[in-house]
Design a protein around this motif. Structure first.
Motif, short mmCIF file in Angstrom:
data_model
loop_
_atom_site.label_atom_id
_atom_site.label_comp_id
_atom_site.label_asym_id
_atom_site.label_seq_id
_atom_site.Cartn_x
_atom_site.Cartn_y
_atom_site.Cartn_z
N VAL A 33 -0.41 -4.51 8.11
CA VAL A 33 0.00 -2.79 7.75
C VAL A 33 -0.91 -2.09 7.69
CG1 VAL A 33 2.18 -1.97 7.31
CG2 VAL A 33 1.97 -3.55 7.54
N PRO A 34 -1.33 -0.48 8.40
CA PRO A 34 -2.55 0.05 7.66
C PRO A 34 -1.57 1.38 6.98
CG PRO A 34 -1.73 0.79 10.01
CD PRO A 34 -0.36 -0.68 9.51
N TYR A 35 -0.70 1.13 6.69
CA TYR A 35 0.26 2.04 5.58
C TYR A 35 0.21 1.43 4.47
CZ TYR A 35 1.60 3.00 10.09
OH TYR A 35 2.05 3.14 11.97
N SER A 36 0.27 2.75 3.22
CA SER A 36 0.70 2.69 2.00
C SER A 36 2.33 3.05 2.40
CB SER A 36 -0.17 2.85 1.28
OG SER A 36 -0.39 4.49 1.35
N LEU A 37 3.26 3.22 0.58
CA LEU A 37 4.67 2.96 0.60
C LEU A 37 4.75 3.25 -1.07
CD1 LEU A 37 6.99 2.34 1.18
CD2 LEU A 37 7.12 0.31 0.55
N SER A 38 5.22 4.25 -1.26
CA SER A 38 5.60 4.37 -2.36
C SER A 38 7.64 5.03 -2.60
CB SER A 38 4.84 5.68 -2.82
OG SER A 38 5.24 6.65 -2.49
N VAL A 39 7.35 3.88 -3.78
CA VAL A 39 9.64 3.87 -3.86
C VAL A 39 9.21 4.83 -5.16
CG1 VAL A 39 11.68 2.90 -4.28
CG2 VAL A 39 9.33 2.07 -3.36
N GLU A 63 2.88 7.78 -11.50
CA GLU A 63 3.70 9.06 -10.63
C GLU A 63 2.97 9.72 -9.17
OE1 GLU A 63 6.44 9.77 -11.25
OE2 GLU A 63 7.00 8.35 -13.27
N ALA A 64 2.05 9.79 -9.12
CA ALA A 64 0.73 10.67 -9.26
C ALA A 64 0.47 10.13 -7.18
CB ALA A 64 -0.24 11.21 -9.22
N PHE A 65 0.86 8.69 -7.61
CA PHE A 65 0.74 8.26 -6.31
C PHE A 65 1.58 9.01 -5.12
CE2 PHE A 65 0.96 5.04 -2.75
CZ PHE A 65 -0.08 4.40 -2.75
N GLU A 66 1.28 8.64 -4.02
CA GLU A 66 1.89 9.09 -2.34
C GLU A 66 1.94 9.12 -1.85
OE1 GLU A 66 3.99 12.29 -2.15
OE2 GLU A 66 4.20 12.14 -4.14
N GLY A 67 2.85 7.36 -1.14
CA GLY A 67 2.13 6.55 0.07
C GLY A 67 2.27 7.29 1.56
N ASP A 68 2.66 6.43 1.87
CA ASP A 68 2.11 7.16 3.53
C ASP A 68 3.29 6.99 3.97
OD1 ASP A 68 -0.73 7.47 4.42
OD2 ASP A 68 -0.79 4.97 4.71
N VAL A 69 4.33 6.02 3.84
CA VAL A 69 5.51 5.91 4.38
C VAL A 69 6.55 6.34 2.16
CG1 VAL A 69 7.51 4.01 4.06
CG2 VAL A 69 5.18 5.01 5.59
N PRO A 106 1.48 2.20 15.50
CA PRO A 106 1.25 3.09 15.90
C PRO A 106 0.19 4.10 14.86
CG PRO A 106 3.52 3.28 15.82
CD PRO A 106 2.89 1.99 15.34
N PRO A 107 -0.55 5.33 15.20
CA PRO A 107 -1.65 5.58 13.88
C PRO A 107 0.15 6.82 13.13
CG PRO A 107 -1.74 6.03 16.41
CD PRO A 107 -0.95 5.30 16.19
N LEU A 108 -0.44 6.71 11.74
CA LEU A 108 0.64 7.81 10.75
C LEU A 108 1.69 8.71 11.97
CD1 LEU A 108 2.17 7.01 8.70
CD2 LEU A 108 1.11 8.60 7.55
N GLU A 109 0.10 9.51 12.26
CA GLU A 109 0.79 11.24 12.52
C GLU A 109 1.96 10.87 13.89
OE1 GLU A 109 -3.06 10.33 14.34
OE2 GLU A 109 -2.49 10.48 12.85
#
Length: 196
Positions: A33-39, A63-69, A106-109
């Motif tokens: 999986v090429p994305y990072s995740l934050s909840v 707190e500052a972490f912004e995942g790709d999703v 697929p690419p995130l964009e």
């Protein structure tokens, strides 16, 4: 045999989620999986993950972490969702459907946008917001998905085509159906790599 689903957010997100991900993928070959995740739990912190190959690794509550999703929900909604999960949990991990060998995420964009889920729990709506890519929180969702927690639970271990699932009587979609279909296909291996 039932499985223990923690009600404490730290135990749930830092231990239970990575363990369940690992159990669900150890028998199945899955693409990296090429994305990072934050909840993000309102008023209770952020839980962040990175995918190292096919392993989901918690990177703690930054707190500052912004995942790709990015997923946002309230602490109250989390507690109710965890309670429902405990009522449905079994120790058996359903067999995942095979993913095509040619599949690449697929690419995130190409997936950029936002979704809102309204999960009905005996008339009480639980809200989950999902932002994919560089989309500010509060951006109007491209689609809102209405379903019930019981319907979601009934899908465990079921194999059903994405388009059939999204048109099922237990799901109502407001907004861009095509966007929801692209996301669902991207998550289930139905998007194939373009040949060059």
């Amino acid at each position: 045999m039932s499985i223990r689903v923690p009600s404490n957010p730290d135990a749930f997100f830092l231990e239970f989620v990575p363990e369940m991900f690992q159990r669900g993928t150890e028998r199945n070959k899955v693409p990296a999986v090429p994305y990072s995740l934050s909840v993000h739990l309102d008023d209770d912190g952020t839980y962040a993950y990175r995918f190292d190959g096919t392993t989901l690794t918690s990177v703690g509550g930054d707190e500052a972490f912004e995942g790709d999703v990015r997923v946002f929900l309230s602490l109250d909604d989390f507690k109710e969702l965890a309670r429902f999960a405990r009522s449905q949990a079994t120790d058996e991990v359903p067999e995942a459907p095979p993913i095509p060998a040619t599949f690449q995420f697929p690419p995130l964009e190409t997936l950029k946008g936002s979704l809102k889920f309204l999960l009905d729990d005996l008339g009480d709506k639980r809200t989950v917001e999902v932002y994919i890519g560089d989309v500010p929180r509060g951006t109007a969702p491209k689609a809102t998905i209405h379903t019930t927690l019981d319907f979601v639970a009934s899908l465990q271990g079921q194999t059903i085509a994405v388009d059939q699932l999204l048109r099922a009587s237990g799901v109502r979609i407001e907004g861009d159906f095509g966007y929801v279909l692209r996301l669902a296909n991207a998550a289930t291996g139905k998007t194939r790599r373009r040949e060059r």
